[in-house]
Motif scaffolding. Structure first.
Motif, short mmCIF file in Angstrom:
data_model
loop_
_atom_site.label_atom_id
_atom_site.label_comp_id
_atom_site.label_asym_id
_atom_site.label_seq_id
_atom_site.Cartn_x
_atom_site.Cartn_y
_atom_site.Cartn_z
N LEU A 188 0.83 -1.21 0.00
CA LEU A 188 0.00 0.00 0.00
C LEU A 188 0.86 1.26 0.00
N ALA A 189 1.94 1.25 0.78
CA ALA A 189 2.83 2.41 0.82
C ALA A 189 3.48 2.62 -0.54
N THR A 190 3.86 1.55 -1.20
CA THR A 190 4.45 1.66 -2.54
C THR A 190 3.46 2.27 -3.52
N PHE A 191 2.22 1.77 -3.47
CA PHE A 191 1.19 2.28 -4.39
C PHE A 191 0.88 3.74 -4.09
N THR A 192 0.77 4.08 -2.81
CA THR A 192 0.49 5.47 -2.43
C THR A 192 1.59 6.40 -2.93
N ALA A 193 2.83 5.96 -2.77
CA ALA A 193 3.95 6.79 -3.23
C ALA A 193 3.89 6.97 -4.74
N GLU A 194 3.53 5.91 -5.47
CA GLU A 194 3.41 6.02 -6.92
C GLU A 194 2.31 7.00 -7.31
N GLN A 195 1.16 6.91 -6.64
CA GLN A 195 0.03 7.76 -6.98
C GLN A 195 0.30 9.24 -6.66
N ARG A 196 1.16 9.48 -5.70
CA ARG A 196 1.40 10.87 -5.27
C ARG A 196 2.77 11.37 -5.71
N THR A 197 3.33 10.74 -6.74
CA THR A 197 4.67 11.12 -7.19
C THR A 197 4.74 12.58 -7.59
N GLY B 274 6.72 15.77 -5.97
CA GLY B 274 7.62 16.61 -6.74
C GLY B 274 7.31 18.08 -6.57
N VAL B 275 6.02 18.43 -6.63
CA VAL B 275 5.62 19.82 -6.45
C VAL B 275 6.00 20.32 -5.06
N ARG B 276 5.74 19.51 -4.04
CA ARG B 276 6.06 19.93 -2.67
C ARG B 276 7.57 20.14 -2.50
N LYS B 277 8.38 19.27 -3.14
CA LYS B 277 9.82 19.44 -3.01
C LYS B 277 10.28 20.71 -3.71
N LEU C 64 11.92 15.07 5.67
CA LEU C 64 11.15 14.69 6.86
C LEU C 64 9.68 15.04 6.69
N ALA C 65 9.41 16.20 6.09
CA ALA C 65 8.02 16.61 5.88
C ALA C 65 7.32 15.66 4.92
N ILE C 66 8.03 15.24 3.87
CA ILE C 66 7.43 14.31 2.90
C ILE C 66 7.17 12.96 3.56
N VAL C 67 8.13 12.47 4.35
CA VAL C 67 7.95 11.19 5.04
C VAL C 67 6.77 11.27 5.99
N ARG C 68 6.67 12.39 6.72
CA ARG C 68 5.55 12.57 7.64
C ARG C 68 4.22 12.60 6.89
N LEU C 69 4.20 13.24 5.73
CA LEU C 69 2.99 13.32 4.91
C LEU C 69 2.51 11.94 4.50
N LYS D 170 12.21 6.75 0.16
CA LYS D 170 12.57 6.57 -1.26
C LYS D 170 11.86 7.60 -2.13
N ALA D 171 10.56 7.79 -1.87
CA ALA D 171 9.79 8.76 -2.65
C ALA D 171 10.27 10.19 -2.37
N ALA D 172 10.60 10.45 -1.10
CA ALA D 172 11.02 11.81 -0.72
C ALA D 172 12.37 12.17 -1.31
N LEU D 173 13.21 11.19 -1.55
CA LEU D 173 14.55 11.46 -2.11
C LEU D 173 14.56 11.49 -3.62
N MET D 174 13.43 11.20 -4.25
CA MET D 174 13.38 11.17 -5.71
C MET D 174 13.59 12.58 -6.27
N ASN D 175 14.27 12.67 -7.40
CA ASN D 175 14.50 13.94 -8.07
C ASN D 175 13.18 14.49 -8.61
N PRO D 176 12.72 15.67 -8.17
CA PRO D 176 11.44 16.21 -8.63
C PRO D 176 11.39 16.47 -10.13
N VAL D 177 12.55 16.64 -10.75
CA VAL D 177 12.57 16.89 -12.20
C VAL D 177 11.98 15.70 -12.94
N GLN D 178 12.33 14.46 -12.47
CA GLN D 178 11.81 13.26 -13.13
C GLN D 178 10.31 13.14 -12.96
#
Length: 871
Positions: free
Chosen positions: A767-776, A780-783, A790-795, A858-866
């Motif tokens: 579920l966490a993997t799917f949620t991260a995919e859906q909110r990619t 990116g916008v938040r970053k 930390l804020a992304i992980v908390r979110l 993992k999602a929080a460290l992703m490059n927002p450009v991608q």
């Protein structure tokens, strides 16, 4: 409109696949002429929708009449459609390999756990069912009224009871009595070993019609000079030929002739013997008296009789043969209930092993439910990605029943793959499982019941896991889906309901996991309490050995003990009839001044030798111990606090009682110590000084000299008793054997609890993997706007944390009730503190955070450009 405007490829492909050859081209031509007009007037999206509906309206009658027989539900049971279901299901599984793998592993682990527990439960329920006509065989117990109006149920019965029942109760076909299992030194030529067996009366094989390999067991048991042995013993001692007619020696003196060889008893038997000899070969005078509960009694009812009729006929049986006016009651327990229902309260069977059968049946269901919740969660989470597929299928004529069939077929396929993997896991783990839990379980795939159980497990898992996704997806409205509406989980979306339901499933899943964590913590603490509780006597480093051979002579035993006490490594030594932590002997032969007229009371009893109080480390509250080798003390007694309370004596020392060896004074009051397991409260105990009537030697080494004491004990034993092998045990070991069942339960709940948590984490990870995919893109916008890691992980984690906290609130009262009920089976138990529930919640929360944080980081460290490149 552009001149080349045309319907989408999916619409024309479905039209050609769906339409009948005789009408397809004509219909397609008409629709292609109309399509540009629809695009100009209504727009491309509505034109696509109208094109699909028109194709359905024009072609469905032909498809129905040619493709599906009239008597079958459309699109569900047709073989082509079933083949299509399986093909689509397989493609979906392979297309989404990550989620399919998580689902498959979760289902396989859940099903493997359920299969293992199912095998264990089936084995527990099968005890003694191998006995021919086992429905007619019953175990005899006796209820005694004790002081205060309570009822005590005796497992042992008087020796004469068996014959009295056979004479006086017309509903009984045959009775038999047995001693408790004991070890004897068996010698045949150069082969010498200790073997376990029992002494039984001649009617044993009329009650238990056990099959024989050689000889006639009935006639063999009727002869005091013959013996019946198991097939294992026959192969061991007589490997070269027939065993019947051969001789073997017991304890270097008694010689028996083998009269019959029995098939080995199966592991699921409450009878435990490798040899069976005539009861008269060892019968003692006290075993012929009504006041001594010393044997086990079984009976077989006549085919036309019932247990209730036999119990009614036995009323007053004790009063016919004794002078006591006790409210005794003979009760019959079915043979097949003995293993499961061993605990009696106030004369009624209230529990035993059956409690653990129920517990683990529920655990198996919990684990399977957790695995199914994983499937439902991931299926509903990914339902938006399959919405267009549902819309298209509905447009081309698939009814809701057809779609339900499709999605259930997917879950059935997953369930089938899961059970194959589960069977492999069970096959690999069964040897270890059997070794840990002392079982002989096997996957007997030739047994139709096994296949029935496996088939039922596949069906249950498939329907349970796939029911909600199938019902939800099949209910989507095609117009909204194909127009692009409702493809999110936000407010007003068709998927908002599944999102809420998915949260509910996560709560249920973690409620079950927290329930098991609390069980693991509570059971573990109770087991620690059992091991560490002070029992009222000293069991640390105390060694015991059985007295046999030369030591059957009291004078030689006493000489051996005195020689042992000369060794500097030995602090003290004594002899006893029973191990003080497991006193199995009871008697009604206790009388005192002021006792209610002719009322029997059942008390534990034990005869001991010199230095018993000193060696056992029992505290004397008043009076003295028996004096060494004092013949006068054989008519004196020690009692514990419970016995003094039973007799209503505040100051029992000096008061007269009548017991085994006549009337005599109480010379000492012992502080209560445990006479058996902590399941039972401490009962009344009377100790008599009778050194010749003992079976065990207890040795207490000096502090730090246990190893030297064992060496001295071995050397002296070989000197005094050279014909018997030296064998010793620690008193701690005997105590821990009282809790073998609880220890197995503790291990089982730990193993399966950890697996349940692992399965829950698999689903949460998915579920966490799917949620991260859906909110990619959102991430990116938040970053880009400056959000920290930390804020992304908390979110991404806060929703899951909230659900785990809700699960803790829901699971706590249920777990408290279940654990309190289990602890209620112990007379002495831990306090169920609040911190156990808090610790379980913290563990569950920590496990959930670790599971979710991996994908969140993992999602929080992703490059927002991608993630924003497509915007």
């Amino acid at each position: 409109m552009k001149p080349h405007a045309k319907p989408p490829r999916w619409a024309t492909t479905l039209l050609r696949w769906w339409g009948h050859p005789d009408t397809r081209e004509e219909v397609e031509g008409d629709l292609l002429e109309l399509y540009p007009h629809w695009v100009r007037t209504q727009g491309p999206r509505r034109a696509n929708w109208r094109y699909a509906l028109s194709a359905l309206r024009l072609l469905r009658p032909f498809a129905q009449s040619k493709h599906v027989p009239d008597h079958q539900p459309f699109f569900v049971f047709h073989p082509d459609m079933i083949r299509n279901y399986v093909l689509v299901a397989w493609r979906n599984l392979t297309k989404n390999a990550t989620y399919s793998f998580i689902n498959l592993v979760g289902l396989a682990l859940g099903m493997a756990c359920s299969l293992l527990i199912g095998l264990w439960v089936y084995d527990e329920l099968s005890y003694d069912r191998f006995v021919p006509n086992h429905e007619q065989v019953h175990y005899v117990r006796v209820n005694f009224s004790i002081r205060g109006g309570d009822t005590q149920t005796a497992t042992a019965t008087p020796g004469p009871l068996s014959d009295a029942i056979a004479r006086d109760v017309p509903q009984v076909a045959m009775t038999t009595k047995l001693t408790w299992p004991s070890e004897r030194l068996v010698r045949v030529g150069d082969k010498v070993a200790k073997e376990t067996g029992q002494y039984a009366s001649a009617g044993f094989f009329d009650v238990f019609a056990l099959p024989a390999v050689e000889g006639n067991p009935k006639t063999a048991l009727a002869n005091p000079n013959q013996i019946v042995i198991s097939q294992t013993l026959a192969r061991c001692y007589f490997p070269s030929g027939k065993a019947v007619g051969q001789t073997l020696q017991f304890d270097n003196n008694k010689v028996f002739v083998v009269g019959a060889v029995l098939n080995d008893l199966p592991h699921n038997s409450t009878l435990r013997f490798d040899w069976l000899a005539n009861f008269n070969a060892q019968e003692q005078v006290w075993q012929t008296e009504w006041g001594f509960n010393s044997v086990q009694t079984y009976l077989r009812l006549k085919p036309t009789a019932t247990a209730q009729q036999a119990e009614a006929a036995m009323k007053g049986l004790f009063r016919r043969y004794t002078t006591f006016n006790n409210k005794e009651e003979i009760i019959l327990q079915p043979l097949t209930d003995m293993h499961l229902w061993s605990t009696y309260e106030n004369g009624v069977a209230v529990g035993g092993q059956v409690e653990y059968v129920r517990i683990f049946a529920v655990v198996a269901l919990f684990i399977l439910l957790i695995a199914c919740i994983n499937f439902m969660n991931l299926s509903t989470a990914r339902s938006a990605l399959r919405a267009k597929e549902v819309g298209v299928r509905k447009v081309v004529g698939a009814g809701r029943l057809a779609l339900i069939g499709q999605y259930l077929s997917e879950s059935m396929l997953m369930s089938l793959l899961g059970v194959v993997l589960a069977l492999l896991l069970v096959w690999l783990t069964l040897p270890t499982f059997n070794a840990v839990f002392d079982k002989h379980l096997a996957l007997d795939l030739t047994n139709p019941l096994y296949w029935l159980g496996i088939g039922g497990l596949v069906l249950l898992t498939g329907v349970l896991a796939g029911s909600y996704p199938a019902l939800f997806l099949s209910g989507l409205r095609p117009i909204r889906i194909l127009r692009g509406a409702g493809l999110s989980f936000g407010p007003g979306s068709a998927f908002r309901g599944p999102a809420q339901f998915r949260r509910l499933l996560v709560v249920v899943q973690f409620s079950l996991s927290i329930f098991l964590i609390i069980g693991m913590l509570a059971v573990g603490r109770q087991m620690t309490y059992l091991r560490t509780k002070h029992l009222g006597l000293d069991r640390t480093d105390v060694v015991y050995m059985r007295l046999e051979g030369t030591f059957n002579d009291y004078e030689k035993t006493e000489a051996f003990r005195q020689e042992l006490l000369q060794r500097p490594s030995v602090a003290s030594a004594t002899t006893t009839a029973h191990l003080p932590l497991n006193i199995q002997s009871s008697t009604t032969d206790l009388h005192w001044a002021g006792q209610p007229a002719k009322q029997l009371v059942d008390v534990s009893a034990m005869s001991v030798g010199n230095d018993f109080i000193k060696t056992a480390g029992i505290q004397l509250l008043d009076g003295r111990d028996f004096r060494p080798n004092a013949i006068a003390d054989t008519a004196c007694y020690l009692v514990n606090e419970a016995a003094a309370k039973l007799m209503g004596m505040d100051k029992p020392v000096g008061q007269q009682i009548t017991f085994w060896f006549g009337k005599g004074p109480i010379i000492g009051l012992m502080k209560d110590f445990h006479l058996g397991s902590l399941h039972q409260p401490i009962g009344p105990l009377v100790v008599a000084f009778m050194p010749p009537n003992v079976q065990y030697l207890l040795v207490k080494p000096r502090a730090g000299q246990a190893k030297q004491a064992l060496a001295d004990l071995e050397r002296l034993t070989k000197q005094f008793n050279p014909n018997y092998p030296f064998a010793y045990h620690f008193l701690d070991e005997a105590y821990e054997k009282l809790y073998d069942r609880e220890q197995q339960v503790s291990t089982l709940i730990n193993y399966f609890g950890v697996l349940a948590i692992l399965i829950s984490c698999l689903g949460l990870f998915g579920l966490a993997t799917f949620t991260a995919e859906q909110r990619t893109k959102e991430i990116g916008v938040r970053k880009v706007l400056g959000a920290s890691v930390l804020a992304i992980v908390r979110l991404l984690s806060v929703d899951f944390v909230r659900l785990v906290l809700i699960a803790l609130v829901l699971a706590t009262p249920l777990a408290w009730w279940a654990v309190s009920t289990w602890l209620g089976t112990f007379a002495y138990k831990i306090d169920l503190g609040w911190w156990i529930f808090a610790l379980a919640g913290l563990l569950a929360l920590g496990i959930a955070l670790l599971t979710v944080s991996f994908q969140s980081v993992k999602a929080a460290l992703m490059n927002p450009v991608q993630s924003l490149r497509s915007e």
